[in-house]
Enzyme design. Structure first.
Site, short mmCIF file in Angstrom:
data_model
loop_
_atom_site.label_atom_id
_atom_site.label_comp_id
_atom_site.label_asym_id
_atom_site.label_seq_id
_atom_site.Cartn_x
_atom_site.Cartn_y
_atom_site.Cartn_z
N SER A 5 0.84 -1.20 0.00
CA SER A 5 0.00 0.00 0.00
C SER A 5 0.87 1.24 0.00
O SER A 5 2.03 1.20 0.45
CB SER A 5 -0.87 0.02 1.26
OG SER A 5 -1.49 1.28 1.42
N TYR A 24 -2.20 -0.80 10.51
CA TYR A 24 -2.30 -1.25 9.11
C TYR A 24 -1.05 -0.86 8.33
O TYR A 24 -0.47 -1.67 7.60
CB TYR A 24 -3.54 -0.63 8.49
CG TYR A 24 -3.69 -0.81 7.00
CD1 TYR A 24 -4.25 -1.96 6.47
CD2 TYR A 24 -3.30 0.20 6.10
CE1 TYR A 24 -4.42 -2.11 5.09
CE2 TYR A 24 -3.47 0.06 4.73
CZ TYR A 24 -4.02 -1.10 4.23
OH TYR A 24 -4.19 -1.25 2.88
P1 NAD Z 1 -11.85 -5.44 -0.46
O1 NAD Z 1 -12.57 -5.29 0.82
O2 NAD Z 1 -12.65 -5.52 -1.71
O3 NAD Z 1 -10.90 -6.70 -0.42
C1 NAD Z 1 -10.27 -7.16 0.75
C2 NAD Z 1 -10.62 -8.62 0.87
O4 NAD Z 1 -9.84 -9.19 1.93
C3 NAD Z 1 -12.07 -8.89 1.26
O5 NAD Z 1 -12.88 -8.98 0.12
C4 NAD Z 1 -11.97 -10.22 1.98
O6 NAD Z 1 -12.34 -11.27 1.14
C5 NAD Z 1 -10.50 -10.36 2.31
N1 NAD Z 1 -10.34 -10.59 3.74
C6 NAD Z 1 -10.28 -9.68 4.73
N2 NAD Z 1 -10.18 -10.30 5.92
C7 NAD Z 1 -10.17 -11.64 5.67
C8 NAD Z 1 -10.09 -12.80 6.46
N3 NAD Z 1 -9.96 -12.74 7.80
N4 NAD Z 1 -10.15 -14.02 5.86
C9 NAD Z 1 -10.27 -14.10 4.51
N5 NAD Z 1 -10.33 -13.02 3.69
C10 NAD Z 1 -10.28 -11.82 4.28
O7 NAD Z 1 -10.82 -4.22 -0.52
P2 NAD Z 1 -9.55 -3.95 -1.46
O8 NAD Z 1 -9.28 -2.51 -1.28
O9 NAD Z 1 -9.71 -4.51 -2.80
O10 NAD Z 1 -8.39 -4.72 -0.68
C11 NAD Z 1 -7.48 -5.60 -1.31
C12 NAD Z 1 -6.07 -5.31 -0.82
O11 NAD Z 1 -5.68 -4.02 -1.30
C13 NAD Z 1 -5.90 -5.26 0.69
O12 NAD Z 1 -4.70 -5.94 1.05
C14 NAD Z 1 -5.75 -3.79 0.98
O13 NAD Z 1 -4.99 -3.55 2.15
C15 NAD Z 1 -5.02 -3.34 -0.26
N6 NAD Z 1 -5.06 -1.89 -0.52
C16 NAD Z 1 -6.23 -1.28 -0.80
C17 NAD Z 1 -6.23 0.09 -1.04
C18 NAD Z 1 -7.50 0.83 -1.35
O14 NAD Z 1 -7.48 2.06 -1.37
N7 NAD Z 1 -8.61 0.15 -1.59
C19 NAD Z 1 -5.05 0.81 -1.01
C20 NAD Z 1 -3.86 0.13 -0.72
C21 NAD Z 1 -3.87 -1.23 -0.48
#
Ligand code: NAD
Ligand code: MG
Length: 300
Positions: free
Chosen positions: A192, A205
């Protein structure tokens, strides 16, 4: 490219909704159908060209957000995919699966809570059984909470959930997947912008994401001699269910506006970075690095 073409391309770029995103909030884990606007995962736009033909990928958090966009892109590039997600996200997982099935690629559904080590092992074994092996592990599942309270009130439960989901699960899944990975395989972790520009409200985080970068470099060194590449993608602000599920409503309205490009990214805009890193013929000499998809925020 002439000026008119450049202008036409720029006009197609996504923008934040006029006046910002509508204030909205939901509980963890977020749901795609409750988002306004619903994110773009490349459903109508991603065109594949066999860049991942014959590969088998396990994508954690593959039900929604960035994971869904990666699943759609991988399938359209000729990969079979297994999706890991929380049991309460079945609806989102089914929708992602239906996009994969449309490509005629195989999709395997692996629900389970990854904060449990045995579940991590089961998810990997179910994926390997269903796909006939694993060539690409995408460690994308993650969780955050924007913090209002002082550090003294950060609960043990929350610390456990953030560290176990983002760091422990990544180690447990990688350990379980290793016997299945062979020369030419690769691992893609999701870092991230928070690893580089940490927000105080995301203290726990942000630390896990810095740890993921460190882990990526070290694991690339360990697995390099086996011909296995390890990389990470570091997204900036991307419009996914995680955001309304974990940020204040007011923060959502201006989400992504502080980037040099002046807007949040869509999950679809992250997918190509994962495709490149997974493609053995394109990224054959790329390992131990982090690709930023941040709207212009620095990843160094
Ligand atoms: P999202 O909520 O769509 O996806 C995150 C997924 O993590 C969830 O759908 C869920 O299935 C899974 N998850 C969470 N806890 C879990 C558990 N205990 N067991 C199994 N699965 C679990 O959101 P996203 O933003 O697409 O997140 C995906 C990745 O991207 C994450 O690692 C997040 O930290 C990272 N990220 C997101 C952003 C942003 O702005 N959206 C920015 C930087 C990094
Ligand atoms: Mg989800």
């Amino acid at each position: 490219m002439n000026d008119a073409t450049v202008g036409a391309r720029a006009a197609q770029m996504p923008t934040n909704p006029e006046g910002g995103f509508p204030a909205q909030q939901q509980d963890l884990p977020g749901r795609t159908r409750d988002m306004d606007p619903v994110p773009d995962h490349g459903e109508q736009t991603y065109r594949g060209s066999d860049r991942l033909k014959g590969l088998r990928a396990l994508i954690t958090g593959g039900d929604s957000g960035i994971g869904r966009a990666v699943a759609i892109a991988f399938a359209r590039e000729g990969a079979d995919v297994a999706l890991s997600y929380l049991p309460e996200e079945q609806h989102d997982a089914e929708e992602t699966a239906s996009w994969v099935r449309e490509t005629a690629q195989t999709v395997v559904l692996c629900p389970g809570d990854l904060t449990d080590r045995d579940t991590c092992r089961d998810v990997v074994e179910n994926a390997a059984d269903g796909l006939g092996g694993i060539d690409v592990l995408v460690n994308n599942a993650g969780v955050q909470w924007a913090r209002d309270e002082g550090l003294e009130d950060l609960s043990p439960e929350r610390i456990d959930r953030v560290l176990k989901t983002n760091l422990y699960a990544l180690l447990w899944l990688t350990q379980a997947a290793l016997p299945h990975l062979h020369e030419g395989a690769s691992i893609i972790n999701v870092s991230s912008i928070q690893a580089y520009q940490p927000s105080t409200s995301l203290l726990d985080y942000a630390a896990t994401k810095a740890g993921i970068n460190n882990f990526t470099v070290n694991l690339a060194a360990e697995l390099g001699p086996k011909g296995i590449r390890v990389n990470a993608v570091a997204p900036g602000p991307i419009w996914t269910p995680l955001q309304p599920a974990t940020q204040d409503e007011e923060k959502i309205e201006a989400f992504g506006a502080d980037t040099p490009l002046g807007r949040a990214g869509q999950p679809a805009e992250c997918a190509s970075a994962f495709v490149f890193l997974a493609a053995p013929s394109e990224a054959s000499y790329v390992s131990g690095t982090v690709v930023g998809v941040t709207g212009g925020k620095p990843v160094f």
